[in-house]
Design an enzyme around this catalytic site. Structure first.
Site, mmCIF file in Angstrom:
data_model
loop_
_atom_site.group_PDB
_atom_site.id
_atom_site.type_symbol
_atom_site.label_atom_id
_atom_site.label_comp_id
_atom_site.label_asym_id
_atom_site.label_seq_id
_atom_site.Cartn_x
_atom_site.Cartn_y
_atom_site.Cartn_z
ATOM 1 C CB SER A 257 40.844 31.261 30.463
ATOM 2 O OG SER A 257 40.644 29.601 29.862
ATOM 3 C CE LYS A 258 34.242 34.864 28.203
ATOM 4 N NZ LYS A 258 34.403 36.456 29.345
#
Ligand code: GLU
Length: 488
Positions: A257-258
């Site tokens: 995830s970012k």
């Protein structure tokens, strides 16, 4: 084999997408087939301006140019191949045609349910702890009513009629035999009320018409595969083979995830990773070569890659490994190529570097020391700008260089170097002369070399004194020594 990469132009190219593209590219090249690029833009609301150009340039940077489909030609997005168009929004009439065929044959049905009704239905199912799926309300409508509502042009979607008693099986190239029960498969929307197809219908039509042999895609599509197989069957077509590649995970095994790290391939380009590094790294995310070898060029991957050696379990995106590979690849670059790539970058800061005939020699001195090319200009700065030196830097307790001793040391250095002729200005001669003098003056090697190196570079750490003196040349070396004498 004909393989394809089929991104949706919703923004940047995700590293997971780049890995999927890589795997598809490798199989195409390995089998002397073709690697296609198709743009899946049926979700018009999510399409982002410039995303296609962006993805194509990232693929190009990585060395994964498509053989067919959408590609850059002279800086603009073009399409090449006999099975186009390769952009889904330009193929709407094809999807319409096959949707009508499915409807006519009774394999699809119109659904007039409003979003409100669907939300209510889903909430009810969730409250009853049932998996949310369409309740087939519209299959119960009288035929006449359906005809009237269609004739009135009432908004509706088209759904796939999934036989609940059907058992779907297929052999995934990575996961082996897969089985799904028909009653767990939702009646997928095939055409939306805006006349656009969903991914499910569009890609099946395209993969068939574009004669794709093998679909390599993310694990998130695994559970939709039965619907796709059913569509192939209902349309009377042979399905391609499927390979669902494992998820990419953060170090804590949650989905990449970012929030935890960069997920856009572009960010890794900006950070200065080499294409060779990122490709090598992505290949090892889920694939293992079955040997100790860890460094693979794209060419070597074409030879070594196989889907049988791709794991089912998620693959951890290990940034430490990425940096390690980067160090390996930077050092693996032939000196001439390393110097070439670095020269452009260095010239942005020191324009004279662009015409420096000795740039390669300077680059050679830092080849072992950099992990990222962008560290290079800083490390080479002292070649182009006179360094700031002071007695604190020139002295060094560990090397027994006291400030009191400095004037004597610098004088000895100056005398030796002045006497060394320009034509003898090489690492060997300088070494020989300075070491001989050190002995005579009862100074240690370190006592002479630390101040020399510091005077020439202005840095506490840098390549060795002799190498730097040679790269700088006699004149500059003496000028810098003089400057050091002034501050001691
Ligand atoms: N457009 C789909 C995506 O971006 C492609 C999936 C596929 O390769 O079939 O996820």
């Amino acid at each position: 084999m004909r393989t394809r990469f089929a991104p949706s132009p919703t923004g940047f190219l995700h590293v997971g997408g780049l890995r999927t593209a890589l795997f598809a590219y490798l199989i195409a090249k390995q089998t002397k087939g073709r690697f296609l690029l198709r743009i899946e833009d049926t979700d018009q609301g999510r399409s982002v301006e410039g995303a296609v150009e962006n993805m194509l340039s990232t693929l190009h940077w990585a060395g994964l140019d498509p053989d067919e489909g959408v590609m850059m030609r002279k800086g603009i997005v073009a399409q090449e191949g006999t099975k186009g168009p390769y952009i889904q929004s330009e193929r709407l009439s094809l999807y319409q045609k096959y949707a009508q065929q499915l409807l006519k044959d009774g394999h699809a049905y119109p659904c007039f349910c409003t979003p409100e009704r669907l939300t209510q239905m889903r909430e009810g199912q969730m409250a009853r702890k049932q998996a949310p799926m369409y309740d087939r309300h519209c299959t119960q409508l009288p035929k006449k009513e359906i005809e009237d509502r269609l004739a009135r042009g009432e908004p509706h979607v088209l759904r796939l009629l999934v036989p609940h008693d059907h058992i779907f099986t297929y052999a995934d190239e990575i996961r082996g035999e897969m089985t799904f029960q028909g009653h767990t498969v939702d009646d997928q929307v095939l055409m939306k009320s805006d006349g656009f197809p969903t991914y499910h219908l569009a890609h099946v039509v395209d993969d068939h018409l574009m004669e794709i042999d093998l679909v390599i895609r993310g694990e998130e599509w695994l559970s939709s595969t039965p619907k796709h197989l059913l569509l192939f069957e209902r349309l009377g077509w042979t399905p391609p083979k499927y390979a669902h590649v494992p998820l990419l995970l953060n170090a804590d095994r949650t989905k990449l995830s970012k929030r935890q790290q960069s997920v856009a391939a572009e960010e890794y380009i900006q950070k200065g990773y080499l294409p060779e590094t990122l490709i090598n790294f992505l290949a090892l995310l889920g694939w293992n070569p079955g040997s100790e070898q860890e460094i693979f060029s794209l060419e070597e991957l074409i030879g070594a890659f196989s889907l049988e050696r791709v794991q089912k379990a998620g693959a951890i995106f290990d940034l430490a490994k990425l940096d390690w590979l980067q160090g390996q690849w930077i050092r693996k670059l032939p000196l001439a190529e390393f110097a070439d790539r670095l020269q452009m970058l260095t010239a942005e800061r020191f324009p004279e570097a662009a015409h420096d005939p000795h740039f390669k020699d300077k680059a050679a001195l830092i080849h072992e020391r950099v992990t990222f090319l962008k560290e290079g200009p800083d490390m080479l700065a002292f070649f182009y700008v006179d360094p700031k030196v002071d007695a604190d830097l020139l002295a060094n307790a560990k090397q027994k260089v006291t400030k009191e001793l400095l004037p004597k040391i610098l004088k000895v250095l100056m005398q030796t170097l002045e006497k060394t002729a320009e034509k003898d200005w090489s690492v060997e001669t300088l070494k020989e002369n300075i070491l001989a003098h050190a002995k005579k003056e009862e100074l240690t090697q370190g006592q002479l070399l630390w101040p020399l190196r510091a005077a020439l570079t202005g840095l506490p750490y840098s390549p060795g004194a002799f190498e730097v003196a040679v790269a700088l040349g006699k004149d500059v070396t003496l000028t810098r020594l003089k400057a050091a004498m002034k501050v001691s």
